[in-house]
Design a protein around this motif. Sequence first.
Motif, mmCIF file in Angstrom:
data_model
loop_
_atom_site.group_PDB
_atom_site.id
_atom_site.type_symbol
_atom_site.label_atom_id
_atom_site.label_comp_id
_atom_site.label_asym_id
_atom_site.label_seq_id
_atom_site.Cartn_x
_atom_site.Cartn_y
_atom_site.Cartn_z
ATOM 1 N N THR A 1 5.336 10.375 1.578
ATOM 2 C CA THR A 1 4.844 9.070 1.126
ATOM 3 C C THR A 1 5.200 7.992 2.137
ATOM 4 O O THR A 1 6.294 7.990 2.694
ATOM 5 C CB THR A 1 5.445 8.696 -0.243
ATOM 6 O OG1 THR A 1 5.166 9.737 -1.179
ATOM 7 C CG2 THR A 1 4.852 7.404 -0.763
ATOM 8 N N ASP B 1 0.833 -1.202 0.000
ATOM 9 C CA ASP B 1 0.000 0.000 0.000
ATOM 10 C C ASP B 1 0.869 1.254 0.000
ATOM 11 O O ASP B 1 1.970 1.269 0.566
ATOM 12 C CB ASP B 1 -0.903 0.036 1.231
ATOM 13 C CG ASP B 1 -2.090 -0.905 1.114
ATOM 14 O OD1 ASP B 1 -2.242 -1.530 0.043
ATOM 15 O OD2 ASP B 1 -2.851 -1.026 2.095
ATOM 16 N N THR B 2 0.336 2.312 -0.613
ATOM 17 C CA THR B 2 1.002 3.613 -0.616
ATOM 18 C C THR B 2 0.064 4.650 -0.017
ATOM 19 O O THR B 2 -1.065 4.818 -0.496
ATOM 20 C CB THR B 2 1.377 4.045 -2.044
ATOM 21 O OG1 THR B 2 2.218 3.054 -2.644
ATOM 22 C CG2 THR B 2 2.117 5.376 -2.033
ATOM 23 N N ILE C 1 8.744 7.677 -4.779
ATOM 24 C CA ILE C 1 7.403 8.183 -5.111
ATOM 25 C C ILE C 1 7.298 9.667 -4.788
ATOM 26 O O ILE C 1 6.785 10.451 -5.600
ATOM 27 C CB ILE C 1 6.335 7.380 -4.341
ATOM 28 C CG1 ILE C 1 6.414 5.902 -4.742
ATOM 29 C CG2 ILE C 1 4.939 7.938 -4.610
ATOM 30 C CD1 ILE C 1 5.563 4.987 -3.883
ATOM 31 N N THR D 1 -0.150 8.682 0.769
ATOM 32 C CA THR D 1 0.517 9.927 0.382
ATOM 33 C C THR D 1 -0.171 11.126 1.014
ATOM 34 O O THR D 1 -1.404 11.233 1.000
ATOM 35 C CB THR D 1 0.538 10.083 -1.145
ATOM 36 O OG1 THR D 1 1.174 8.944 -1.726
ATOM 37 C CG2 THR D 1 1.293 11.333 -1.560
ATOM 38 N N ALA E 1 9.567 4.436 -0.751
ATOM 39 C CA ALA E 1 8.663 5.570 -0.570
ATOM 40 C C ALA E 1 9.240 6.856 -1.147
ATOM 41 O O ALA E 1 8.528 7.656 -1.757
ATOM 42 C CB ALA E 1 8.353 5.755 0.918
ATOM 43 N N LYS F 1 5.183 3.756 2.575
ATOM 44 C CA LYS F 1 5.044 2.422 1.990
ATOM 45 C C LYS F 1 5.164 1.403 3.121
ATOM 46 O O LYS F 1 6.119 1.447 3.902
ATOM 47 C CB LYS F 1 6.158 2.160 0.974
ATOM 48 C CG LYS F 1 5.801 2.484 -0.468
ATOM 49 C CD LYS F 1 5.022 1.353 -1.111
ATOM 50 C CE LYS F 1 4.897 1.592 -2.614
ATOM 51 N NZ LYS F 1 4.128 0.538 -3.284
ATOM 52 N N ALA G 1 2.908 4.189 -8.571
ATOM 53 C CA ALA G 1 3.276 3.982 -7.160
ATOM 54 C C ALA G 1 3.354 2.503 -6.796
ATOM 55 O O ALA G 1 4.209 2.096 -6.003
ATOM 56 C CB ALA G 1 2.279 4.698 -6.249
ATOM 57 N N TRP G 2 2.498 1.687 -7.373
ATOM 58 C CA TRP G 2 2.480 0.265 -7.029
ATOM 59 C C TRP G 2 3.743 -0.451 -7.509
ATOM 60 O O TRP G 2 4.102 -1.511 -6.998
ATOM 61 C CB TRP G 2 1.243 -0.409 -7.618
ATOM 62 C CG TRP G 2 1.145 -0.300 -9.121
ATOM 63 C CD1 TRP G 2 0.647 0.751 -9.834
ATOM 64 C CD2 TRP G 2 1.570 -1.272 -10.081
ATOM 65 N NE1 TRP G 2 0.716 0.502 -11.180
ATOM 66 C CE2 TRP G 2 1.273 -0.731 -11.365
ATOM 67 C CE3 TRP G 2 2.137 -2.533 -9.995
ATOM 68 C CZ2 TRP G 2 1.569 -1.420 -12.538
ATOM 69 C CZ3 TRP G 2 2.425 -3.218 -11.160
ATOM 70 C CH2 TRP G 2 2.134 -2.672 -12.413
#
Length: 390
Positions: free
Chosen positions: A215, A147-148, A191, A150, A188, A217, A182-183
Motif C-alpha cells: 500500500t 490517495d491510496t 491498510i 494498492t 499505509a 499513501k 482506506a480513506w
Amino acid sequence: MTYFIDIGWDNLNKYGEELCGDNVEVAKTDNGMIIVLADGLGSGVKANILATLTSKIAVTMLKEGLSLGDTVDTILRTLPVCQVRQLAYSTFTIVKIYNDGRVYAAEYDNPPLILMRGEQHCKIDKKDCILNGRRIKESNFTLIPGDTLTIVSDGAVHAGVGAILNLGWQWENIAEYLGRFAWKEKCAKNISKELINVCQKLYLDRPGDDVTVVTVKVREPEIVNLFTGPPEDPDDDAWVVKRLMKGKGKKIVCGGTAGNIVARELGEELITNIDFIDPDVPPTAQIKGIDLVTEGVLTLSKAVEKIRRYAQNSEDTKVLKSLHNEDGASMLARMLIEDCTHLNLLVGKAVNPAHQNPDLPFDLSIKQKVVKELAEWLKKLGKEVTITYV
C-alpha cells in the motif's frame, strides 16, 4: 510540492511453506521511490528464488536509470527455467513514484493496481507495450495527498476459493472493501495489515497461495520532535527546550527528569495523569505546549516492543488494537506509527545511575540502546529519523 511517500507491505505464506513465493523490494531515489512486487511461479523455495531475483534485478536496474525494456530483457534472460513447466516465469508490478506525486507503473500478469481517492475507486488508463514477446501494461498518473494506491498478488484475489467464497475475494471486492476504510487511515501499513487479515480469515487460516499486499499513501510531511534527557551538561537545558519548542510539528517528552527540565524552562506545571492506571506502564503527564509526556526508559522500551511487533508480524491483529490503549507506551507507539513521517530525536547524554553504572560510557547505556532500536524500527517503517545528542 514535495510529499511524503508512505509505503507499507505485508504477506502470508502458502500454508505449509516456510518461504513466501512473493517478494517486495523498495528503493529510495533522489526524486522518489521505486516499488517492485514479484510473484514467482508456484510456491515455496523455487517461487521465492524467482520472485527475489525478479524484484532485486528490477529495482537495481531501474534505480541506476536503465530502461524498462532493458530491465525486462535482463529478468527474462536471468531467471532459471522450471523443469516441469519449462517456464522462466515471475509476474511483476513496478511502480515509480516521484516526490511530487507523479507515478509510472508497469504491470505484467499481476492483478491490476487499485487507486482509491477518498471512498471512490479511480480508473487508471493503461496502454499495452510488447517487450520481448511479453505484454506489459504501462500507465502514468498523479497521486494527491490522501490517495491510496494498492498492489496485490493473485493470492489476495483467490482468497476464500473453495472455502468461504466459491470464486475467491475478487479484485472488485477488494476495491470495494478499500473504499470503506482506506480513506480514514493515514498510515499505509495499517491498510496493508487490514487487507492481509481479511485474506487470512477468508482462507480460514490456511492460505492456499502466497498473499502480498503493498500500500502507498501520499501524505503531507508530519514532523514529531521527541526529547529524552537530560543533557550531559545542565547548562544546555535551556538550549534543548528552546530547540524542542521551535521545531515544527508535535512535541513529545520522555523521562521524569526531561519532563521537569521542560516544565521549568517553560515556566509551566508538570501534572501527572491519574485518570488511567496501567500496572505495567508508568503514568503519563501533562505540560502545556507538549503533546505527550511519558516516563523514560521503561515506556520507551515498551513502545519499541509494540513498534517491533507491528513491523514484523503481518498476522498479529492484537498489536493494531493495542495501539489504541490509553497507556503511555501505546500512545507513544501510535503517534510515531500513524502521526509521524519525520522524527527528530533530542537525546541527552547524561547517564541515569538507576539504569546504568555511571562509570561506563554513554554508548553502553540502556537509554542509548533503546533510542537506537527505536530509530532502526521506525526507519524500517519508512520514517525519516534524525538523532541529535546533547
